[in-house]
Design a protein around this motif. Structure first.
Motif, PDB file in Angstrom:
ATOM      1  N   LEU A  35       0.932  -1.214   0.102  1.00  9.81           N
ATOM      2  CA  LEU A  35      -0.116   0.004   0.002  1.00  9.81           C
ATOM      3  C   LEU A  35       0.865   1.012   0.039  1.00  9.81           C
ATOM      4  O   LEU A  35       2.006   1.284   0.823  1.00  9.81           O
ATOM      5  CB  LEU A  35      -0.871  -0.045   1.112  1.00  9.81           C
ATOM      6  CG  LEU A  35      -2.191  -0.833   1.516  1.00  9.81           C
ATOM      7  CD1 LEU A  35      -3.064  -0.711   2.598  1.00  9.81           C
ATOM      8  CD2 LEU A  35      -3.158  -0.219   0.160  1.00  9.81           C
ATOM      9  N   ASP A  36       0.465   2.094  -0.821  1.00  9.77           N
ATOM     10  CA  ASP A  36       1.344   3.521  -0.753  1.00  9.77           C
ATOM     11  C   ASP A  36       0.861   4.159   0.602  1.00  9.77           C
ATOM     12  O   ASP A  36      -0.013   3.955   1.174  1.00  9.77           O
ATOM     13  CB  ASP A  36       0.776   4.318  -1.821  1.00  9.77           C
ATOM     14  CG  ASP A  36       1.057   3.790  -3.379  1.00  9.77           C
ATOM     15  OD1 ASP A  36       2.075   3.239  -3.312  1.00  9.77           O
ATOM     16  OD2 ASP A  36       0.205   4.008  -4.235  1.00  9.77           O
ATOM     17  N   ASP A  37       2.153   4.919   1.037  1.00 10.49           N
ATOM     18  CA  ASP A  37       2.361   5.528   2.298  1.00 10.49           C
ATOM     19  C   ASP A  37       0.875   6.011   2.804  1.00 10.49           C
ATOM     20  O   ASP A  37       0.608   6.125   3.955  1.00 10.49           O
ATOM     21  CB  ASP A  37       3.470   6.355   2.683  1.00 10.49           C
ATOM     22  CG  ASP A  37       4.757   5.633   2.767  1.00 10.49           C
ATOM     23  OD1 ASP A  37       4.667   4.149   3.136  1.00 10.49           O
ATOM     24  OD2 ASP A  37       5.812   5.704   2.342  1.00 10.49           O
ATOM     25  N   ARG A  38       0.292   6.841   1.804  1.00 12.49           N
ATOM     26  CA  ARG A  38      -0.647   7.647   2.369  1.00 12.49           C
ATOM     27  C   ARG A  38      -1.801   6.882   2.827  1.00 12.49           C
ATOM     28  O   ARG A  38      -2.808   7.492   3.298  1.00 12.49           O
ATOM     29  CB  ARG A  38      -1.058   8.714   1.234  1.00 12.49           C
ATOM     30  CG  ARG A  38      -1.578   8.011   0.088  1.00 12.49           C
ATOM     31  CD  ARG A  38      -1.806   8.879  -1.220  1.00 12.49           C
ATOM     32  NE  ARG A  38      -2.939   9.566  -0.931  1.00 12.49           N
ATOM     33  CZ  ARG A  38      -3.672  10.494  -1.748  1.00 12.49           C
ATOM     34  NH1 ARG A  38      -3.119  10.695  -2.768  1.00 12.49           N
ATOM     35  NH2 ARG A  38      -4.541  11.213  -1.213  1.00 12.49           N
ATOM     36  N   TYR A  39      -1.818   5.793   2.368  1.00  8.79           N
ATOM     37  CA  TYR A  39      -3.141   4.695   2.795  1.00  8.79           C
ATOM     38  C   TYR A  39      -2.757   3.758   4.055  1.00  8.79           C
ATOM     39  O   TYR A  39      -3.563   3.345   4.608  1.00  8.79           O
ATOM     40  CB  TYR A  39      -3.487   3.986   1.623  1.00  8.79           C
ATOM     41  CG  TYR A  39      -4.015   4.456   0.542  1.00  8.79           C
ATOM     42  CD1 TYR A  39      -5.112   5.512   0.429  1.00  8.79           C
ATOM     43  CD2 TYR A  39      -3.015   4.688  -0.595  1.00  8.79           C
ATOM     44  CE1 TYR A  39      -5.467   6.244  -0.469  1.00  8.79           C
ATOM     45  CE2 TYR A  39      -3.428   5.440  -1.866  1.00  8.79           C
ATOM     46  CZ  TYR A  39      -4.610   6.192  -1.713  1.00  8.79           C
ATOM     47  OH  TYR A  39      -4.968   6.887  -2.833  1.00  8.79           O
ATOM     48  N   ARG A  40      -1.499   3.657   4.325  1.00  7.14           N
ATOM     49  CA  ARG A  40      -1.277   2.888   5.347  1.00  7.14           C
ATOM     50  C   ARG A  40      -1.381   3.660   6.712  1.00  7.14           C
ATOM     51  O   ARG A  40      -1.013   4.704   6.959  1.00  7.14           O
ATOM     52  CB  ARG A  40       0.533   2.528   5.702  1.00  7.14           C
ATOM     53  CG  ARG A  40       0.686   1.439   6.252  1.00  7.14           C
ATOM     54  CD  ARG A  40       2.346   0.837   5.990  1.00  7.14           C
ATOM     55  NE  ARG A  40       2.367   0.684   4.548  1.00  7.14           N
ATOM     56  CZ  ARG A  40       3.475   1.216   3.917  1.00  7.14           C
ATOM     57  NH1 ARG A  40       4.449   1.687   4.591  1.00  7.14           N
ATOM     58  NH2 ARG A  40       3.825   0.933   2.578  1.00  7.14           N
TER      59      ARG A  40
END
Length: 169
Positions: free
Chosen positions: A53-58
């Motif tokens: 998952l891209d960092d903005r969603y983690r």
């Protein structure tokens, strides 16, 4: 409109919707205790890389990924013990899983499920209960959290475990 979560393959750089990823094969061989759980396997033919998952969603407070990895590890250890194919030393596998469980559950604040669609805390999951003769009540046996329903937006939803912000200490 809900924003689509995206993921990126660590092997080939594929980038796209997390829902397009495939089931991660050989999960326990690829994800070790303490690792971040991948969104899935890269959908590009022949790649087999882990798509994260891209960092903005983690979310740092979402305990589901480490708990899923822990459950898979325990299931795999149980299966290997039953089949007699466990790799020695068994005590090191159990110690590793126990350490992982402590790390995953050391959240501090109480948690609650929050619908990723509407933000409601009215998240429902299927469960089994068994009758406790001594207590004279139903006791929760297990939950099946793969599918959740939001009681507010009345749809099948994914959810995130979040810390209670207004919990009195």
């Amino acid at each position: 409109m809900t924003e689509t979560e995206t993921a990126t393959c660590q092997a080939c750089g594929w980038h796209g919707p997390a829902d397009d990823t495939l089931e991660l094969r050989d999960l326990w061989d690829r994800v070790q205790p303490g690792d971040v759980m991948p969104a899935g396997e890269c959908p590009l033919e022949g790649c087999r890389g882990a798509a994260m998952l891209d960092d903005r969603y983690r979310r740092q407070d979402d305990l589901r990924p480490p708990l899923v990895a822990l459950t898979i590890g325990l299931d795999r250890l149980h299966e290997s013990l039953l089949s007699g194919s466990v790799r020695p030393p068994v005590h090191s596998h159990i110690r590793e899983l126990a350490e992982y469980a402590r790390k995953a559950l050391d959240a501090g604040a109480p948690l609650q499920p929050v619908c990723n669609t509407c933000g409601s805390t009215r998240v429902l999951v299927d469960a089994w209960a068994e009758w406790d003769t001594e207590a004279q009540r139903w006791e929760l046996h297990s939950t099946y959290e793969a599918t959740a329903i939001c009681g507010e937006c009345d749809t099948e939803c994914s959810y995130t475990m979040q810390a209670l912000t207004d919990h009195a200490a």
